[in-house]
Design an enzyme around this catalytic site. Structure first.
Site, PDB file in Angstrom:
ATOM      1  N   GLU A  29     -59.456-108.026-103.342  1.00 22.65           N
ATOM      2  CA  GLU A  29     -58.619-108.100-104.532  1.00 22.65           C
ATOM      3  C   GLU A  29     -59.587-107.862-105.677  1.00 22.65           C
ATOM      4  OE1 GLU A  29     -55.415-108.367-104.940  1.00 22.65           O
ATOM      5  OE2 GLU A  29     -54.923-108.612-102.820  1.00 22.65           O
ATOM      6  N   THR A  45     -58.914-112.940 -99.314  1.00 17.78           N
ATOM      7  CA  THR A  45     -59.492-111.640 -98.914  1.00 17.78           C
ATOM      8  C   THR A  45     -60.990-111.587 -99.183  1.00 17.78           C
ATOM      9  OG1 THR A  45     -57.472-110.356 -99.097  1.00 17.78           O
ATOM     10  CG2 THR A  45     -59.527-109.169 -99.491  1.00 17.78           C
ATOM     11  N   THR A  86     -70.159-106.425-107.191  1.00 16.19           N
ATOM     12  CA  THR A  86     -69.950-106.103-108.603  1.00 16.19           C
ATOM     13  C   THR A  86     -71.004-106.743-109.511  1.00 16.19           C
ATOM     14  OG1 THR A  86     -68.413-106.517-110.434  1.00 16.19           O
ATOM     15  CG2 THR A  86     -68.340-108.074-108.633  1.00 16.19           C
ATOM     16  N   ASP A  87     -71.153-106.173-110.689  1.00 14.81           N
ATOM     17  CA  ASP A  87     -72.054-106.774-111.688  1.00 14.81           C
ATOM     18  C   ASP A  87     -71.496-108.078-112.255  1.00 14.81           C
ATOM     19  OD1 ASP A  87     -70.006-105.657-113.230  1.00 14.81           O
ATOM     20  OD2 ASP A  87     -71.313-104.410-114.462  1.00 14.81           O
ATOM     21  N   GLU A  88     -70.180-108.315-112.049  1.00 13.69           N
ATOM     22  CA  GLU A  88     -69.557-109.500-112.663  1.00 13.69           C
ATOM     23  C   GLU A  88     -70.095-110.802-112.096  1.00 13.69           C
ATOM     24  OE1 GLU A  88     -65.417-109.403-113.421  1.00 13.69           O
ATOM     25  OE2 GLU A  88     -65.380-107.242-113.675  1.00 13.69           O
ATOM     26  N   TYR A 118     -62.062-113.945-109.860  1.00  7.50           N
ATOM     27  CA  TYR A 118     -62.488-112.730-109.152  1.00  7.50           C
ATOM     28  C   TYR A 118     -64.002-112.729-108.956  1.00  7.50           C
ATOM     29  CZ  TYR A 118     -64.190-107.926-108.698  1.00  7.50           C
ATOM     30  OH  TYR A 118     -64.880-106.802-108.296  1.00  7.50           O
ATOM     31  N   LYS A 132     -66.281-112.899-105.470  1.00 11.48           N
ATOM     32  CA  LYS A 132     -67.254-111.866-105.068  1.00 11.48           C
ATOM     33  C   LYS A 132     -68.649-112.482-104.909  1.00 11.48           C
ATOM     34  CE  LYS A 132     -66.698-108.029-104.583  1.00 11.48           C
ATOM     35  NZ  LYS A 132     -66.263-107.227-103.394  1.00 11.48           N
ATOM     36  N   TYR A 155     -57.580-105.660-125.582  1.00 11.13           N
ATOM     37  CA  TYR A 155     -57.718-107.121-125.596  1.00 11.13           C
ATOM     38  C   TYR A 155     -58.643-107.551-126.744  1.00 11.13           C
ATOM     39  CZ  TYR A 155     -56.037-107.006-120.690  1.00 11.13           C
ATOM     40  OH  TYR A 155     -55.329-106.809-119.529  1.00 11.13           O
ATOM     41  N   ASN A 163     -65.201-101.401-125.655  1.00 15.16           N
ATOM     42  CA  ASN A 163     -63.900-100.893-125.183  1.00 15.16           C
ATOM     43  C   ASN A 163     -63.214-100.020-126.232  1.00 15.16           C
ATOM     44  OD1 ASN A 163     -64.209-102.290-122.787  1.00 15.16           O
ATOM     45  ND2 ASN A 163     -63.075-104.087-123.488  1.00 15.16           N
TER      46      ASN A 163
HETATM   47  P1  NAD Z   1     -58.953-101.563-105.252  1.00 12.91           P
HETATM   48  O1  NAD Z   1     -58.213-102.786-105.659  1.00 12.91           O
HETATM   49  O2  NAD Z   1     -58.606-100.253-105.845  1.00 12.91           O
HETATM   50  O3  NAD Z   1     -58.864-101.388-103.661  1.00 12.91           O
HETATM   51  C1  NAD Z   1     -58.964-102.463-102.779  1.00 12.91           C
HETATM   52  C2  NAD Z   1     -58.450-101.994-101.414  1.00 12.91           C
HETATM   53  O4  NAD Z   1     -58.589-103.089-100.496  1.00 12.91           O
HETATM   54  C3  NAD Z   1     -56.974-101.619-101.418  1.00 12.91           C
HETATM   55  O5  NAD Z   1     -56.778-100.420-100.705  1.00 12.91           O
HETATM   56  C4  NAD Z   1     -56.289-102.792-100.711  1.00 12.91           C
HETATM   57  O6  NAD Z   1     -55.113-102.410-100.003  1.00 12.91           O
HETATM   58  C5  NAD Z   1     -57.385-103.226 -99.750  1.00 12.91           C
HETATM   59  N1  NAD Z   1     -57.253-104.619 -99.346  1.00 12.91           N
HETATM   60  C6  NAD Z   1     -57.017-105.699-100.141  1.00 12.91           C
HETATM   61  N2  NAD Z   1     -56.965-106.826 -99.393  1.00 12.91           N
HETATM   62  C7  NAD Z   1     -57.201-106.447 -98.108  1.00 12.91           C
HETATM   63  C8  NAD Z   1     -57.302-107.152 -96.879  1.00 12.91           C
HETATM   64  N3  NAD Z   1     -57.151-108.483 -96.827  1.00 12.91           N
HETATM   65  N4  NAD Z   1     -57.564-106.464 -95.750  1.00 12.91           N
HETATM   66  C9  NAD Z   1     -57.719-105.116 -95.796  1.00 12.91           C
HETATM   67  N5  NAD Z   1     -57.632-104.392 -96.922  1.00 12.91           N
HETATM   68  C10 NAD Z   1     -57.382-105.048 -98.072  1.00 12.91           C
HETATM   69  O7  NAD Z   1     -60.487-101.919-105.511  1.00 12.91           O
HETATM   70  P2  NAD Z   1     -61.678-100.953-105.943  1.00 12.91           P
HETATM   71  O8  NAD Z   1     -61.726-100.862-107.410  1.00 12.91           O
HETATM   72  O9  NAD Z   1     -61.643 -99.726-105.117  1.00 12.91           O
HETATM   73  O10 NAD Z   1     -62.935-101.854-105.495  1.00 12.91           O
HETATM   74  C11 NAD Z   1     -63.487-101.734-104.194  1.00 12.91           C
HETATM   75  C12 NAD Z   1     -64.649-102.708-104.065  1.00 12.91           C
HETATM   76  O11 NAD Z   1     -65.627-102.419-105.043  1.00 12.91           O
HETATM   77  C13 NAD Z   1     -64.232-104.163-104.298  1.00 12.91           C
HETATM   78  O12 NAD Z   1     -64.928-104.968-103.385  1.00 12.91           O
HETATM   79  C14 NAD Z   1     -64.678-104.461-105.715  1.00 12.91           C
HETATM   80  O13 NAD Z   1     -65.003-105.816-105.865  1.00 12.91           O
HETATM   81  C15 NAD Z   1     -65.910-103.585-105.823  1.00 12.91           C
HETATM   82  N6  NAD Z   1     -66.242-103.109-107.171  1.00 12.91           N
HETATM   83  C16 NAD Z   1     -65.313-102.507-107.951  1.00 12.91           C
HETATM   84  C17 NAD Z   1     -65.662-102.005-109.199  1.00 12.91           C
HETATM   85  C18 NAD Z   1     -64.667-101.299-110.098  1.00 12.91           C
HETATM   86  O14 NAD Z   1     -64.994-100.992-111.235  1.00 12.91           O
HETATM   87  N7  NAD Z   1     -63.465-101.012-109.646  1.00 12.91           N
HETATM   88  C19 NAD Z   1     -66.963-102.147-109.655  1.00 12.91           C
HETATM   89  C20 NAD Z   1     -67.899-102.777-108.833  1.00 12.91           C
HETATM   90  C21 NAD Z   1     -67.525-103.244-107.586  1.00 12.91           C
HETATM   91  O1  TDX Z   2     -55.233-103.308-120.750  1.00 10.24           O
HETATM   92  C1  TDX Z   2     -56.430-103.606-120.838  1.00 10.24           C
HETATM   93  N1  TDX Z   2     -56.998-103.740-122.072  1.00 10.24           N
HETATM   94  C2  TDX Z   2     -58.294-104.085-122.257  1.00 10.24           C
HETATM   95  O2  TDX Z   2     -58.768-104.200-123.389  1.00 10.24           O
HETATM   96  C3  TDX Z   2     -57.262-103.815-119.671  1.00 10.24           C
HETATM   97  C4  TDX Z   2     -56.680-103.681-118.290  1.00 10.24           C
HETATM   98  C5  TDX Z   2     -58.575-104.149-119.878  1.00 10.24           C
HETATM   99  N2  TDX Z   2     -59.076-104.285-121.112  1.00 10.24           N
HETATM  100  C6  TDX Z   2     -60.498-104.615-121.280  1.00 10.24           C
HETATM  101  C7  TDX Z   2     -60.999-105.787-120.445  1.00 10.24           C
HETATM  102  C8  TDX Z   2     -62.421-105.387-120.127  1.00 10.24           C
HETATM  103  O3  TDX Z   2     -63.281-105.768-121.195  1.00 10.24           O
HETATM  104  O4  TDX Z   2     -61.223-103.472-120.790  1.00 10.24           O
HETATM  105  C9  TDX Z   2     -62.393-103.870-120.054  1.00 10.24           C
HETATM  106  C10 TDX Z   2     -62.275-103.335-118.643  1.00 10.24           C
HETATM  107  O5  TDX Z   2     -61.232-104.057-118.000  1.00 10.24           O
HETATM  108  P1  TDX Z   2     -60.864-103.812-116.468  1.00 10.24           P
HETATM  109  O6  TDX Z   2     -60.580-102.376-116.252  1.00 10.24           O
HETATM  110  O7  TDX Z   2     -59.821-104.810-116.089  1.00 10.24           O
HETATM  111  O8  TDX Z   2     -62.257-104.100-115.756  1.00 10.24           O
HETATM  112  P2  TDX Z   2     -63.211-105.401-115.746  1.00 10.24           P
HETATM  113  O9  TDX Z   2     -62.481-106.636-116.029  1.00 10.24           O
HETATM  114  O10 TDX Z   2     -64.401-105.074-116.599  1.00 10.24           O
HETATM  115  O11 TDX Z   2     -63.633-105.402-114.184  1.00 10.24           O
HETATM  116  C11 TDX Z   2     -63.919-104.140-113.522  1.00 10.24           C
HETATM  117  O12 TDX Z   2     -65.292-103.947-113.372  1.00 10.24           O
HETATM  118  C12 TDX Z   2     -65.962-104.664-112.401  1.00 10.24           C
HETATM  119  C13 TDX Z   2     -63.211-104.048-112.181  1.00 10.24           C
HETATM  120  O13 TDX Z   2     -61.841-104.300-112.336  1.00 10.24           O
HETATM  121  C14 TDX Z   2     -63.812-104.957-111.164  1.00 10.24           C
HETATM  122  O14 TDX Z   2     -63.205-104.764-109.892  1.00 10.24           O
HETATM  123  C15 TDX Z   2     -65.263-104.650-111.072  1.00 10.24           C
HETATM  124  O15 TDX Z   2     -65.883-105.544-110.195  1.00 10.24           O
END
Ligand code: NAD
Ligand code: TDX
Length: 368
Positions: free
Chosen positions: A85, A101, A134-136, A160, A164, A217, A259
């Protein structure tokens, strides 16, 4: 030949990784395991799904029996764990699935990998459990703080991020205690094709095209470090092929932006795209750019995210020095490519924005 189990491979980064890996390693076996939550979309895998290289399994990473079967049946030597998630706002509204998850699911995968890879007949093979994080996990930075390194203490601040961080600790504990061969990458904010339009950049793109408010935001001053998803895939590839077992690598784009500045830049790109292509006026008549106005007029400041982390920044010098990592896209080229992708793939984003998506977006944005 490698046999990879790619969990969460129908999500944003996972699907991009499947495309990336199948292009570079067409002889490797790719088994995608995905629960197809709201964030998982089979359509994101369509370009490779008939290549014969890919097997898709609809299932949950918490299902130990299923994981045991897949690891044995497919002789998996590499697990790449993307399943999670991943949306901070959802973790604030309802943390339970994040615990299930991200923590319990990752633990189920670790237990299964340990069982499968510790038997006698496996001792001659090379295995890897790669965990995508993630960096978070490192917390939030002030304006002049140094960027996160691999040695920065963990200080997660949202459900979240805490889930992680917990999964990262479990992965390291399995390496230390049981000798499980692992690597971890902690990456900054990704953007690019196939990103679900709840995350900031794709949400701003689809709202702009539909003439809806762009919800910023707080005051929009929060800073993120942006990385094109293909460059994240490149980082994971380098770690899988040349990384040291037991190590963690930060992956980032060295592209910090407030942002509000990024959103204004995106609005400018949308205005320019409409100026270049008159078909866009017909396809997206509600976008201000269709009537030669500025897309930025849709910017709307909304109530801030509770506990909103102020700044993330990644110091990627370890992966650069040790593995020769250098992102290929600049933020400018990557944004341009991403906007083009959303313009060219309207059917993908319309299909994923179903009823549950719209309900979520409605609860989310309370105008200030
Ligand atoms: P996403 O939410 O787009 O995709 C997550 C996927 O995992 C989905 O396809 C979902 O169906 C699947 N999933 C969720 N719960 C599951 C379960 N219990 N079993 C099997 N599959 C399941 O996420 P994303 O943005 O592609 O992120 C992928 C990974 O990278 C995550 O671990 C996230 O923490 C990490 N990450 C994301 C970002 C970012 O900016 N998006 C940055 C750094 C790290
Ligand atoms: O509608 C919005 N308006 C807004 O100002 C949304 C959705 C976000 N924001 C801001 C919040 C954050 O400062 O933009 C920035 C980015 O937001 P998100 O896209 O929700 O990302 P963030 O919370 O930074 O987390 C993302 O980066 C690290 C990913 O969702 C994570 O999965 C990842 O680990």
């Amino acid at each position: 030949m490698r046999s990879l189990l790619i969990t969460g491979g129908a999500g944003f980064i996972g699907a991009n990784f499947v495309h990336y890996w199948s292009r570079k390693y067409p002889r490797h076996r790719l088994v995608v395991l995905d629960a197809l939550t709201y964030a998982g979309n089979l359509a994101s895998l369509a370009p490779v799904s008939d290549a014969g290289q890919l097997r898709f399994v609809h299932g949950n990473i918490c299902d130990s029996d299923l994981i045991d079967t897949l690891l044995a049946q497919e002789d998996v030597d590499t697990v790449v764990n993307f399943a999670a998630e991943s949306h901070v706002d959802r973790s604030i509204v309802g943390p339970d699935p994040f615990i299930e998850t991200n923590i319990v699911g990752t633990h189920a995968l670790l237990k299964a990998a340990r069982r499968a890879w510790s038997s006698e007949q496996c001792s001659s093979k090379t295995y890897r459990f790669h965990h995508v994080s993630t960096d978070e996990v490192y917390g939030s930075l002030g304006p002049t703080d140094a960027a996160f390194t691999e040695a920065t203490p963990y200080s997660p601040r949202s459900p979240y991020a805490a889930s992680k961080a917990s999964s990262d600790h479990l992965v390291r504990a399995y390496g230390h205690t049981y000798g499980l061969p692992f690597t971890i990458t902690n990456c900054s904010n990704n953007y690019g094709p196939y990103q679900f339009p709840e995350k900031m950049l794709p949400l701003m793109i689809v709202n702009a095209l539909e003439g809806k408010p762009l919800p910023v935001y707080g005051d929009g001053g929060n800073v993120r470090d942006w990385l094109h998803v293909e460059d994240h895939c490149l980082g994971i590839e380098l770690v899988l092929t040349h990384g040291t077992v037991g190590e963690t690598y930060n992956v980032g784009g060295n592209s910090e932006r407030a942002n509000i500045d990024l959103i204004r830049q995106l609005c400018g790109l949308i205005d320019a795209a409409f100026a270049d292509d008159s078909n866009l006026e017909t396809r997206f008549p509600r976008c201000p750019a269709a009537r030669k106005s500025s897309t930025a007029e849709l910017i709307t400041f909304v109530k801030d995210r509770p506990g909103h982390d102020w700044r993330y920044a990644i110091d990627a010098s370890k992966i650069s020095t040790a593995l020769g990592y250098h992102p290929q896209q600049t933020l400018e080229s990557g944004l341009h490519q991403t906007l083009r992708w959303y313009l060219d793939n309207e059917s993908w984003w319309r299909a994923v924005m179903d009823g549950s998506y719209r309900a979520w977006i409605e609860i989310q944005y309370t105008k200030r």
